[in-house]
Design a protein around this motif. Structure first.
Motif, short mmCIF file in Angstrom:
data_model
loop_
_atom_site.label_atom_id
_atom_site.label_comp_id
_atom_site.label_asym_id
_atom_site.label_seq_id
_atom_site.Cartn_x
_atom_site.Cartn_y
_atom_site.Cartn_z
N SER A 309 52.51 41.94 41.70
CA SER A 309 52.14 41.61 43.06
C SER A 309 51.16 40.50 43.13
CB SER A 309 51.85 42.90 43.90
OG SER A 309 50.61 43.37 43.19
N ILE A 310 50.09 40.48 42.39
CA ILE A 310 49.24 39.20 42.50
C ILE A 310 49.92 38.01 42.21
CG2 ILE A 310 48.25 39.17 39.93
CD1 ILE A 310 46.18 39.56 43.10
N ILE A 311 50.92 37.91 41.31
CA ILE A 311 51.43 36.48 41.01
C ILE A 311 52.26 36.19 42.39
CG2 ILE A 311 53.29 35.40 39.69
CD1 ILE A 311 51.90 36.57 37.43
N LYS A 312 52.99 37.47 42.98
CA LYS A 312 53.84 37.01 44.22
C LYS A 312 52.97 36.65 45.30
CE LYS A 312 57.87 39.70 43.13
NZ LYS A 312 57.92 41.24 42.67
N GLU A 313 51.71 37.04 45.37
CA GLU A 313 51.04 36.63 46.41
C GLU A 313 49.98 35.35 46.16
OE1 GLU A 313 47.72 39.97 47.10
OE2 GLU A 313 46.79 38.60 48.85
N TYR A 314 49.87 35.03 45.12
CA TYR A 314 49.10 33.62 44.96
C TYR A 314 49.82 32.48 44.07
CZ TYR A 314 44.99 35.89 46.76
OH TYR A 314 43.99 36.48 47.46
N GLY A 315 51.15 32.99 43.29
CA GLY A 315 51.71 31.92 42.59
C GLY A 315 51.35 32.29 41.19
N LEU A 316 52.14 31.83 40.23
CA LEU A 316 51.89 32.11 38.86
C LEU A 316 50.92 31.21 38.33
CD1 LEU A 316 52.85 33.08 36.22
CD2 LEU A 316 54.69 31.26 36.10
N ASP A 317 51.19 29.80 38.57
CA ASP A 317 50.12 28.91 37.93
C ASP A 317 48.84 29.22 38.57
OD1 ASP A 317 51.95 27.80 36.15
OD2 ASP A 317 52.60 26.18 37.56
N GLN A 318 48.67 29.48 39.82
CA GLN A 318 47.50 29.72 40.42
C GLN A 318 46.56 31.00 39.63
OE1 GLN A 318 49.97 29.10 42.14
NE2 GLN A 318 49.72 27.92 43.83
N ILE A 319 47.49 31.94 39.41
CA ILE A 319 46.79 33.18 38.67
C ILE A 319 46.57 32.59 37.00
CG2 ILE A 319 47.22 35.39 37.72
CD1 ILE A 319 46.44 35.18 40.66
N ARG A 320 47.39 31.98 36.46
CA ARG A 320 47.25 31.50 35.27
C ARG A 320 45.81 30.77 34.91
NH1 ARG A 320 52.18 31.34 31.15
NH2 ARG A 320 51.07 29.54 30.25
#
Ligand code: ME8
Length: 505
Positions: A309-320
């Motif tokens: 859910s956090i990756i869906k909310e912010y985007g994969l690269d944003q979280i990485r």
């Protein structure tokens, strides 16, 4: 050169959370970095499926232990591509190749006179799958607890023991001669003082439950889950097959682990390996723990962060990017949505994304998407080129010692200075006054964008790939070989698009 990197194998008693994702992404970043150095990388992950903790969770489910671990392991396996990670193998400790390998390892220890049968009496924590002495525990009414709050129970059973005490001096000598083997430095000191404090023989089999690898030639016992689990790092490489095997090629490897399991990796594991006449690990890096908005992450507090859910909310690269830029790798960190938004907006949207967007659209509009290669650099340009060389050197040094946040800082310092250069050289003014100079400026900026994007590739892989496509960069050429050399061909730009939209605060 071969480079072998591993995540811990995760317990399948529960679904994966952000902590698991963190370690896996760290290994992916380091693995991609080594690939850019033309290393022959082998990246392993997997699941730890035996022991009392998993057995208990299976008993609480409405299915058999085997079906339970099959389903739960799948959750961890599926998460890996979702995190943008590319592994070479995924090992499960319930696989035949692993069980046979561990049993061989056990027999090797036995043959080397490293194991004896006795009785264990003491404290055990199922949550930690670890033995404790009373001095490690805190009194809690009539009960005892570990310092991290795990409950313990009194265990009294027949057990095989590993002669860990015999390895104390060897381990001290080994670490004193190789201080870089455990990072960060504070963790190295912690491990060394633990070993110097005295090592007791370690119970390595259990008789009061059966969900484990059977001890060869003694059906009453299953192996202690940690000897079983640690061996995954070699059984996945085909151990005991040494000739012409991956084991021969890749072992010893680099283990990335959370600080909670450093002792198992830095004390027990090298001792087991030395006792079996195998090389100890090449490096053990212990990272810190994430809290959620200031609180310890725990199921009972209901604040577990779901990576999906956090990756869906912010985007994969944003979280990485956030996970590895926000806190020094090795320290604890706090996960907060406000911090993600601020970090992404400042670095990815403003500093990097805007630069890519404004330069690529300017070249499309004003130069038909093409900038010729040139070497007509002046003093100001050479200063930026020198800065790039310095920052790349620093980036490379820091990534090589797993200091991912410092490496990222080098790239973003370079990008900030490049933005200052863009503003001071003002290609939008040069187009009217000095077209030739404008082309030189644009060629240099494109170079820095491309180089920075390649440096970012291990971390924000998807977005960097998109940027390199905008710049029609030939993917076959990607490597850190001769990286300081500027491009020796023209630059062509197509289809520029915004890469990191701002997050509304
Ligand atoms: O310990 N912050 O498995 P495990 C950061 N099976 N990282 C975290 C975290 C947090 N809040 N919570 C967990 C085991 N981790 C054993 C390992 S290896 C031979 C056997 C990460 O499922 C961290 O890497 O409990 C930690 O070491 C790992 O998850 C533990 O996963």
């Amino acid at each position: 050169m071969p480079f072998y990197i591993t995540t811990p194998i995760y317990y399948v008693n529960d679904v994966p959370h952000i902590g698991h994702a963190y370690t896996t992404i760290a290994c992916d970043i380091l693995s991609r970095f080594q690939k850019l150095n033309n290393q022959d990388v082998f990246f392993l992950s997997g699941t730890d499926e035996h022991g009392q903790k998993v057995e208990k969770a299976a008993l609480n489910s409405s299915t058999t232990s085997k079906k339970f671990v099959d389903q739960m392991s799948e959750n961890f396996k599926k998460l890996i591509p979702f995190l943008g990670c590319e592994i070479n193998d995924f090992i499960r400790t319930t696989e035949k190749r692993h069980i046979e390998g561990v049993q061989f390892f056990w027999q090797k220890l036995k043959k080397n006179n490293q194991i004896y049968l006795s009785n264990y009496e003491g404290w055990y924590s199922i949550r930690d799958e670890a033995f404790y002495v009373e001095s490690d525990l805190i009194k809690d009414g009539n009960d005892y607890k570990t310092s991290s709050g795990s409950t313990v129970e009194w265990v009294k059973e027949k057990s095989y023991f590993f002669k860990l005490s015999k390895w104390q001096d060897k381990l001290i000598e080994y670490y004193e001669n190789n201080p870089e083997l455990i990072s960060p430095k504070s963790r190295y000191n912690e491990v060394l003082s633990f070993i110097k404090g005295g090592l007791k023989d370690l119970s390595i089999s259990r008789t009061t439950f059966s969900w484990g690898v059977p001890v060869p030639e003694d059906k009453e016992h299953v192996m202690y889950v940690w000897i079983d689990a640690l061996c995954n790092y070699i059984t996945a490489l085909g151990y005991p097959n040494k000739e012409n095997s991956s084991f021969n090629r890749y072992w010893p490897g680099v283990h990335i682990v959370g600080k909670d399991i450093l002792r198992f990796h830095a004390v027990y594991w090298p001792a087991f390996l030395m006792a079996a006449e195998l090389d100890p690990p090449k490096k053990i890096f212990a990272h810190g723990w994430w809290t959620n908005e200031g609180n310890k992450i725990s199921k009972s507090l209901g604040n577990v962060i779901d990576p999906y859910s956090i990756i869906k909310e912010y985007g994969l690269d944003q979280i990485r990017y956030f996970l590895f830029r926000e806190i020094p790798f090795g320290n604890d960190g706090d996960f907060s949505k406000n911090a993600i938004s601020k970090r992404v907006n400042a670095d990815l949207s403003n500093n990097y994304g805007n630069l890519v967007q404004r330069i690529s659209t300017f070249i499309i509009k004003n130069c038909n998407g093409r900038i010729n290669q040139t070497l007509n650099f002046n003093k100001v340009d050479n200063k930026l080129i020198k800065l790039f060389e310095e920052k790349f050197k620093n980036y490379h040094e820091q990534m090589s010692i797993q200091q991912i946040d410092k490496a990222l800082r080098s790239i973003f310092d370079l990008l900030s200075e490049t933005n200052v250069y863009v503003d001071s050289q003002a290609p939008w003014t040069l187009i009217k006054t000095d077209k030739e100079r404008m082309k030189v400026v644009l060629f240099l900026i494109c170079n820095i964008i491309i180089k920075s994007t390649i440096m970012l590739l291990p971390v924000i892989t998807e977005s960097s790939t998109k940027v390199l496509k905008i710049f029609n960069y030939n993917f076959d050429c990607i490597s850190f070989n001769n990286f300081n050399k500027l491009l020796d061909h023209d630059i062509e730009i197509s289809n520029p698009k915004p890469i990191f939209p701002r997050i509304n605060l």
